[in-house]
Design a protein around this motif. Structure first.
Motif, PDB file in Angstrom:
ATOM      1  N   ASP A   1       0.808  -1.220   0.000  1.00  0.00           N
ATOM      2  CA  ASP A   1       0.000   0.000   0.000  1.00  0.00           C
ATOM      3  C   ASP A   1       0.839   1.268   0.000  1.00  0.00           C
ATOM      4  N   GLU A   2       2.085   1.160   0.398  1.00  0.00           N
ATOM      5  CA  GLU A   2       2.884   2.382   0.454  1.00  0.00           C
ATOM      6  C   GLU A   2       4.011   2.369  -0.580  1.00  0.00           C
ATOM      7  N   LEU A   3       4.886   1.386  -0.475  1.00  0.00           N
ATOM      8  CA  LEU A   3       6.027   1.368  -1.405  1.00  0.00           C
ATOM      9  C   LEU A   3       5.554   1.157  -2.839  1.00  0.00           C
ATOM     10  N   VAL A   4       4.739   0.126  -3.047  1.00  0.00           N
ATOM     11  CA  VAL A   4       4.289  -0.189  -4.401  1.00  0.00           C
ATOM     12  C   VAL A   4       3.243   0.807  -4.886  1.00  0.00           C
ATOM     13  N   ALA A   5       2.185   1.010  -4.081  1.00  0.00           N
ATOM     14  CA  ALA A   5       1.040   1.784  -4.558  1.00  0.00           C
ATOM     15  C   ALA A   5       1.341   3.271  -4.660  1.00  0.00           C
ATOM     16  N   THR A   6       2.021   3.805  -3.695  1.00  0.00           N
ATOM     17  CA  THR A   6       2.241   5.255  -3.698  1.00  0.00           C
ATOM     18  C   THR A   6       3.447   5.647  -4.555  1.00  0.00           C
ATOM     19  N   TYR A   7       4.590   5.062  -4.256  1.00  0.00           N
ATOM     20  CA  TYR A   7       5.801   5.475  -4.967  1.00  0.00           C
ATOM     21  C   TYR A   7       5.995   4.696  -6.269  1.00  0.00           C
ATOM     22  N   GLY A   8       6.013   3.365  -6.167  1.00  0.00           N
ATOM     23  CA  GLY A   8       6.265   2.549  -7.350  1.00  0.00           C
ATOM     24  C   GLY A   8       5.252   2.816  -8.453  1.00  0.00           C
ATOM     25  N   ASN A   9       4.019   2.962  -8.050  1.00  0.00           N
ATOM     26  CA  ASN A   9       2.977   3.166  -9.050  1.00  0.00           C
ATOM     27  C   ASN A   9       3.057   4.548  -9.694  1.00  0.00           C
ATOM     28  N   ALA A  10       3.421   5.538  -8.898  1.00  0.00           N
ATOM     29  CA  ALA A  10       3.570   6.877  -9.462  1.00  0.00           C
ATOM     30  C   ALA A  10       4.622   6.857 -10.566  1.00  0.00           C
ATOM     31  N   VAL A  11       5.714   6.184 -10.299  1.00  0.00           N
ATOM     32  CA  VAL A  11       6.779   6.089 -11.299  1.00  0.00           C
ATOM     33  C   VAL A  11       6.289   5.323 -12.518  1.00  0.00           C
ATOM     34  N   HIS A  12       5.668   4.191 -12.246  1.00  0.00           N
ATOM     35  CA  HIS A  12       5.303   3.315 -13.356  1.00  0.00           C
ATOM     36  C   HIS A  12       4.212   3.915 -14.244  1.00  0.00           C
ATOM     37  N   ARG A  13       3.238   4.574 -13.632  1.00  0.00           N
ATOM     38  CA  ARG A  13       2.149   5.139 -14.442  1.00  0.00           C
ATOM     39  C   ARG A  13       2.698   6.226 -15.355  1.00  0.00           C
ATOM     40  N   LEU A  14       3.677   6.975 -14.857  1.00  0.00           N
ATOM     41  CA  LEU A  14       4.244   8.058 -15.653  1.00  0.00           C
ATOM     42  C   LEU A  14       5.126   7.547 -16.777  1.00  0.00           C
ATOM     43  N   LEU A  15       5.988   6.605 -16.424  1.00  0.00           N
ATOM     44  CA  LEU A  15       6.894   6.086 -17.444  1.00  0.00           C
ATOM     45  C   LEU A  15       6.105   5.343 -18.515  1.00  0.00           C
TER      46      LEU A  15
ATOM     47  N   VAL B   1      10.005  11.920   1.755  1.00  0.00           N
ATOM     48  CA  VAL B   1      10.150  11.460   0.371  1.00  0.00           C
ATOM     49  C   VAL B   1       8.826  10.879  -0.118  1.00  0.00           C
ATOM     50  N   MET B   2       8.209  10.063   0.728  1.00  0.00           N
ATOM     51  CA  MET B   2       6.934   9.461   0.345  1.00  0.00           C
ATOM     52  C   MET B   2       5.846  10.522   0.181  1.00  0.00           C
ATOM     53  N   ALA B   3       5.934  11.562   0.990  1.00  0.00           N
ATOM     54  CA  ALA B   3       4.947  12.641   0.878  1.00  0.00           C
ATOM     55  C   ALA B   3       5.067  13.322  -0.481  1.00  0.00           C
ATOM     56  N   LEU B   4       6.291  13.427  -0.987  1.00  0.00           N
ATOM     57  CA  LEU B   4       6.466  14.006  -2.321  1.00  0.00           C
ATOM     58  C   LEU B   4       5.829  13.103  -3.387  1.00  0.00           C
ATOM     59  N   ALA B   5       5.997  11.801  -3.221  1.00  0.00           N
ATOM     60  CA  ALA B   5       5.368  10.863  -4.160  1.00  0.00           C
ATOM     61  C   ALA B   5       3.845  10.993  -4.089  1.00  0.00           C
ATOM     62  N   GLY B   6       3.329  11.181  -2.884  1.00  0.00           N
ATOM     63  CA  GLY B   6       1.889  11.381  -2.726  1.00  0.00           C
ATOM     64  C   GLY B   6       1.431  12.655  -3.417  1.00  0.00           C
ATOM     65  N   ALA B   7       2.212  13.708  -3.244  1.00  0.00           N
ATOM     66  CA  ALA B   7       1.876  14.991  -3.886  1.00  0.00           C
ATOM     67  C   ALA B   7       1.905  14.856  -5.407  1.00  0.00           C
TER      68      ALA B   7
END
Length: 583
Positions: free
Chosen positions: A403-417, A468-474
């Motif tokens: 819910d945090e590493l994958v969904a928030t950060y990993g997914n933000a990266v992956h959806r964009l790339l 760092v995670m808060a930036l990914a959330g933003a």
RNA sequence: GCCGACGUAGCUCAGCGGCAGAGCAAGGGACUCAUAAGCCCUUGGCCGGUGGUUCGAUUCCACCCGUCGGCACCA
């Protein structure tokens, strides 16, 4: 590994000594050890390298001591063989965890023996050591002296039959082995005898005042628990401590007449920070290099800052005894901070490497077999026991990962790339004029470097990762707001600008996560079309140039589904705990 | 027994003198670029208990209860 990337403009590099607790080579270390003492200094060191500081990060395996000799006897191997085998295992785990030691050595090196003996001799000459003869427990069958906890018997307070000579596990009282009713040796079962034995003692009371002065001056930036512990000992009044043992496994005492005794592990292990620094210098062909972190200048000022990352069980050695030893030796830098962590608990119980639980925490080799190093590092840092014990559970590990590493950060990266690939041909678009919300997003990414940097420098590593995670959330919120997949149809330039902005944030995250998640940061670095090491970048915002073609990305992290996790954890239950004693 | 830390939402944890916070869980909604991920809204707390200091206390103090740790030969 001391990389010195571009020094940040206008910043004067510091000398930062990152001293990491020496794992006891009695067997593999577990996740609790990693959370307490091994992962935090790595984050700290990686950050400081990116800041352009001169970082020296050293540690090694603590190879001596009674528990290793006992375990070796049981296995029918020599203490050296057992310690060396365990050392290799620990070093391999650390490598796989991504720990970036400049040198990870052992206490068996010639230089360590030499420095330890020099330390001993110097303290003796300066009058800080004295001899004393005291009664001790002796096992006539095993023909060896017994540490207190190797004597068992009935507790005089509560009647518990298996109390240890140092403490009763049932009622928790501190004991003396002579208090026990019907004492017996844990090794042979024989009734121990009392024999006189002569040892060297470190005269800690002689350092009482100087230590208090040092604590008063330095403790402003210490953690409350560390200060409380140290002040407690000082208030009670320091007592001399024996620094030799009746053993044949350890550093020999550099005096005639003591051939059957050795310097005790805790005394030589802390000297390891110094001897390892010297070994590092020698290996790089610059034997004097260690002095840049250690030797005081003519005015008695330290050349930089020394941090000692340990678990809370190690506070007295690093915040009292080692500073006293350094004072007695003279001319060397005292600790600047001892950012001791509390414990990682399992269902509220303290994790011990010597006891088996039905559902227990994995040892590092097991954990690394089952999970990615960054997933482990993420959990251990976001849930780090920095100010109190924190709890480990498999549910929590899975949740933090999914819910945090994958969904928030990993997914933000992956959806964009992925979006860049599918809609922009894998090319970073050229931005049009920036809208106010774009500016806000970019400014936030830039500001995060300072925020996280301040937190890491204050050794609030958990807070730093949260930032760092808060930036990914933003970033996720910005994307939903900007919705380039919508504007693409109506205003392609706007879509391109939004995507460009978001990719700049990803570019920032690749740098910001580097100290914490070194493997995925490197992976992302490559997905952003760059070669070389992300860890050689300076700690600052890095543009991702428009028109660059990006390679096809894969997700940075993987989710753990219930079934898979249950299967993995089930495997752990079947295994027996390795031999060894708690460190 | 003595010393210390901690006790905040169902769970894991922040905050530490001025209207109680986050993430997850639970309920609802809009969207579709993405590992059914992400976003918005809502529900949810006598901030362990009792006294005290203060205009005001989750925050400071005292005591009590509970948990954990230390008490010096476990490292």
């Amino acid at each position: 590994m001391s990389r010195h990337p571009t020094t940040l403009p206008g910043r004067h590099p510091d000398y930062i000594l990152v001293s990491v607790a020496w794992p006891y080579a009695s067997g593999p270390r577990h996740l609790g050890h990693a959370a307490g003492a091994y992962v935090p200094p790595d984050i700290f060191a990686r950050y400081h390298r990116m800041m352009g500081d001169h970082v020296l990060m050293v540690s090694g395996s603590d190879m001596h001591g009674t528990p290793i000799t006992v375990a070796a006897d049981r296995l029918g191997v020599s203490a050296r063989e057992l310690a060396e085998e365990n050392h290799l295992g620990i070093a391999e785990s650390f490598r796989r965890l991504g720990l970036s030691y400049d040198l990870y050595t052992t206490t068996l090196t010639p230089i360590h023996y030499r420095v330890t003996q020099e330390f001993f001799t110097r303290l003796l000459e300066q009058g800080y050591l004295f001899q004393d003869t005291q009664p001790a427990m002796y096992d006539p069958e095993a023909q060896r002296f017994l540490p207190d906890r190797y004597v068992e018997g009935t507790c005089p307070h509560c009647g518990y039959a298996d109390a240890r000579g140092d403490q009763c596990d049932n009622c928790g009282r501190t004991l003396d082995p002579t208090d026990l009713i019907n004492p017996r040796s844990k090794l042979s079962g024989a009734t121990p005898e009392t024999r006189d034995t002569t040892h060297f003692f470190l005269d800690l009371p002689k350092f009482q005042e100087r230590l208090q002065t040092w604590v008063n001056a330095e403790s402003g930036h210490w953690r409350p628990a560390v200060l409380g512990f140290v002040q407690g000992w000082l208030n009670e009044g320091l007592r001399a401590r024996a620094i030799t043992r009746d053993l044949d496994w350890g550093v020999p005492i550099p005096l005639e007449g003591f051939e059957d005794k050795r310097i005790y592990v805790w005394f030589d292990a802390v000297i390891g920070y110094l001897s390892a620094s010297m070994e590092w210098a020698e290996r790089r062909g610059d034997p004097e290099a260690w002095k840049r972190w250690w030797v005081l200048d003519a005015d008695g000022n330290a050349p930089g800052r020394s941090y000692y990352f340990v678990g809370k069980d190690n506070i007295p050695f690093h915040a009292i005894i080692w500073p006293a030893m350094l004072m007695g030796y003279g001319g060397l830098a005292l600790p600047y901070d001892v950012p001791a962590n509390e414990f990682l608990t399992l269902a509220g119980q303290k994790l011990s490497s010597s006891r088996t639980y039905t559902a227990r925490l994995p040892f590092l080799p097991e954990a690394l077999e089952l999970f990615d190093a960054d997933a482990i590092r993420f959990f251990l840092t976001i849930n780090a026991p920095e100010s109190r014990d924190t709890d480990f559970s498999w549910d929590e590990f899975q949740r933090r990962n999914n819910d945090e590493l994958v969904a928030t950060y990993g997914n933000a990266v992956h959806r964009l790339l992925s979006f860049t690939q599918s809609r922009f041909g894998g090319v970073v678009p050229m931005p049009g004029p920036l809208a106010p919300e774009d500016e806000v997003m970019l400014e936030r990414a830039r500001a995060t470097f300072e925020t996280v940097g301040d937190q890491i420098e204050a050794v609030r590593l958990r807070d730093g990762l949260l930032s760092v995670m808060a930036l990914a959330g933003a970033l996720n919120r910005y994307l939903d707001e900007a919705a380039p997949w919508k504007t693409l149809k109506t205003d392609p330039e706007r879509a391109a600008t939004s995507l460009w902005t978001a990719l700049q944030v990803i570019s920032a995250l690749r740098v910001l996560t580097a100290p914490y998640l070194p493997f995925s940061a490197q992976q992302l670095h490559e997905y952003l079309g760059e070669k070389g090491s992300v860890h050689a970048l300076p700690w600052m915002f890095r543009d991702l140039p428009a028109a660059r073609r990006l390679p096809t990305p894969q997700p940075l992290f993987r989710k753990l589904d219930d079934e898979e996790l249950a299967g993995l954890v089930g495997r752990l239950d079947e295994e027996t705990v390795v031999t060894g004693e708690p460190i």
